[in-house]
Every structure is written in structure tokens, then in C-alpha cells.
Design an enzyme around this catalytic site. Structure first.
Site, PDB file in Angstrom:
ATOM      1  N   CYS A   1       0.864  -1.180   0.000  1.00 19.91           N
ATOM      2  CA  CYS A   1       0.000   0.000   0.000  1.00 19.91           C
ATOM      3  C   CYS A   1       0.902   1.231   0.000  1.00 19.91           C
ATOM      4  O   CYS A   1       1.721   1.407   0.916  1.00 19.91           O
ATOM      5  CB  CYS A   1      -0.840  -0.050   1.274  1.00 19.91           C
ATOM      6  SG  CYS A   1      -1.797   1.429   1.605  1.00 19.91           S
TER       7      CYS A   1
ATOM      8  N   CYS B   1      -0.708   3.878  -6.391  1.00 18.92           N
ATOM      9  CA  CYS B   1      -1.615   3.235  -5.433  1.00 18.92           C
ATOM     10  C   CYS B   1      -1.785   1.809  -5.929  1.00 18.92           C
ATOM     11  O   CYS B   1      -2.024   1.592  -7.133  1.00 18.92           O
ATOM     12  CB  CYS B   1      -2.963   3.948  -5.413  1.00 18.92           C
ATOM     13  SG  CYS B   1      -4.257   3.029  -4.538  1.00 18.92           S
TER      14      CYS B   1
HETATM   15  N1  DGL Z   1      -3.873   0.521  -2.003  1.00 19.12           N
HETATM   16  C1  DGL Z   1      -3.555   1.648  -1.245  1.00 19.12           C
HETATM   17  C2  DGL Z   1      -2.405   2.462  -1.752  1.00 19.12           C
HETATM   18  O1  DGL Z   1      -1.567   1.897  -2.432  1.00 19.12           O
HETATM   19  C3  DGL Z   1      -4.581   2.311  -0.410  1.00 19.12           C
HETATM   20  C4  DGL Z   1      -5.725   2.990  -1.101  1.00 19.12           C
HETATM   21  C5  DGL Z   1      -6.660   3.582  -0.067  1.00 19.12           C
HETATM   22  O2  DGL Z   1      -7.126   2.813   0.783  1.00 19.12           O
HETATM   23  O3  DGL Z   1      -6.909   4.787  -0.116  1.00 19.12           O
HETATM   24  O4  DGL Z   1      -2.288   3.650  -1.511  1.00 19.12           O
END
Ligand code: DGL
Length: 262
Positions: free
Chosen positions: A72, A182
Site C-alpha cells: 500500500c 496506489c
Molecule cells: N492501495 C492503497 C495504496 O496503495 C490504499 C488505497 C486507499 O485505501 O486509499 O495507496
């Protein structure tokens, strides 16, 4: 056999897992999706920091892990150093691929598509200053795209027109490379490519897999979870039937939802 945990606010880390499967043989997987508090990108950073540290610490405590991937960008940009300071298991984070985009762009015009927290982070700014100081960088933040990626893995249709509107600034700025900052967004690559084929949409998936190989002793390529690996999925909220189906297709052998245990 190594045991690797992946941590994300939701299904974003599954895009990272796809990359890992192409590089590593026979690893047990523990995946944690914090759906109860998703999306992370619009949460208060101080609260989020403490929340992630307590969850990842519990994950580390409850499983005999060889590596933890913070799959993430939002969590990685926020608390990687603190996680490393309080957890002994090797921790691998996700870094937006700004360096790669800056090295490939011919137009010296690149983009970054990420969550609001990542877009305003000092960490992203320092990557741009270090590696893309001679590029025009267009930054777009979107929480809506996180929901769209979740919808897609829930086997629901996504609004192509809305998607086209969100990415329009990159077309307007004539970017040739856009960083998907993301981990949810690589799930939408097919749609992004169909909408704007002239842009290269890049992510860090394979770089993370390679980092994993460096950290784990004696791993063999390629991984096939269907043979002899455990792949356990935890979500902190109730998940829908569509996602359950997707997880089965991806080879998860155990799916736990609405669980407080990580
Ligand atoms: N998948 C996540 C990232 O890479 C989080 C997205 C979120 O929950 O806002 O930032």
C-alpha cells in the site's frame, strides 16, 4: 517454505501478489485487507499511522513470517520507517515508480496517480525532486479510483466515463508515462490502456517481487499456489460474494472476513 504477509487497506495488494507469483516459488501467503477502515487515502495521517502500526505488529506477532510487504503506497509513505523500527521481520514497502517514469519519458512530462495522502506526502515530493526535477509532473489524487478497483474485483461494472474524466489531466499535459502510485490502480490497467493507449501506465509490482527475492533466502521461481502453498485471506470487514469468487480464482485456500484476528 517462506511465509510472506501482504498488508493493504483492501484488494490493492492483490496486484502486488500477482507480481510475486511470477517470481517466487512455493511461498505461503497471509493477506490482510483492512476493509473496515478503507480507504486509507482520506484518513487523518496521525490516526492512520498508529492504526497501521498496531495492525502490522499483530500480524507479525500471530504468524511466523519471513517477510511483510506493506502493499500500500499510502501506508508505505506514511509509516515504513516506524514499522521497521518496531518489527524485526524484514519489511518491504511500495515506492511510487517516479524514478522509472523519469528515466523512460521522452516528452519529459510524467504523471502520478495516487491517493490524496500519497499525493501530498513529503515522500513523493522528495522522489520528484531527486529523480524527476527536469520533468513536468502532473499529479492527480483520487479516492474514487480506489472504489472502482474494489468494484472490479467484486465483479461489478465500472463507470468508464468517470474513469476517463479522472485521468484527463494526464492527456491534457501530454504525459507519456504515468505512475500508478496506489496498489489498487494496476487492477484498472486494462481499462486505462483502452482509454488512453498512448500513455504507459507503470507500477512497482515487479520491483517489489525482486526486493522480496533479495530478502528471502533460497526462493525458487515461479510460484504456483495451487500446488502446495497456503494462501490465507483476512478482511477486517464482511466481504461480498463477488470478491469471494475472485479470491478463490486467485488461489486463496482460506478466506476469513469480518475478523479481528490478523
Ligand atoms: N492501495 C492503497 C495504496 O496503495 C490504499 C488505497 C486507499 O485505501 O486509499 O495507496
Amino acid at each position: 517454505m517462506p511465509r510472506i504477509a501482504l498488508f493493504d487497506s483492501g484488494i490493492g495488494g492483490l496486484s502486488v501478489l500477482q507480481g510475486i507469483k511470477q517470481h517466487i516459488a512455493h511461498a505461503d501467503i497471509v493477506y490482510f485487507a483492512d476493509h473496515q477502515f478503507s480507504p486509507y487515502g482520506d484518513k487523518d495521517p496521525t490516526w492512520l499511522n498508529a492504526h497501521i502500526i498496531s495492525l502490522v505488529s499483530a500480524l507479525d506477532y500471530n504468524h511466523a513470517l519471513d517477510a511483510i510487504i506493506i502493499a500500500c503506497n499510502t501506508a508505505s509513505t506514511l509509516c515504513l520507517d516506524q514499522l521497521r523500527a518496531c518489527i524485526n521481520t524484514p519489511i518491504i514497502g511500495v515506492v511510487p515508480a517516479v524514478k522509472t517514469a523519469a528515466s523512460f519519458t521522452k516528452k519529459r512530462a510524467i504523471g502520478v496517480l495516487a491517493t490524496p495522502t500519497t499525493v501530498i506526502s513529503d515522500y513523493l515530493q522528495s522522489l520528484i525532486t531527486r529523480f524527476a526535477h527536469d520533468c513536468h509532473v502532473t499529479k492527480v489524487s483520487s479516492t474514487e479510483l480506489v472504489f472502482m478497483a474494489e468494484q472490479k474485483l467484486n465483479k461489478q461494472t465500472i463507470d468508464q466515463k468517470r474513469l476517463a474524466n479522472i485521468i484527463e489531466p494526464f492527456v491534457h499535459a501530454e504525459c507519456d508515462y504515468v505512475v500508478l502510485g496506489c496498489t489498487h490502480f494496476p487492477h484498472l490497467k486494462k481499462e486505462l490502456n483502452a482509454l488512453v493507449p498512448q500513455i504507459h501506465w507503470i507500477d512497482s509490482t515487479h520491483a517489489i517481487a525482486k526486493r522480496c527475492i533479495d530478502v528471502l533466502p533460497k526462493v525458487q521461481p515461479p510460484m504456483d499456489c495451487a500446488i502446495d502453498c497456503d494462501a490465507i485471506f483476512y478482511s477486517s470487514a464482511q466481504i461480498k460474494q463477488g470478491l469471494h469468487k475472485t479470491l478463490k480464482e486467485l488461489g486463496f485456500t482460506e478466506i476469513n472476513s469480518a475478523t479481528q484476528f490478523v
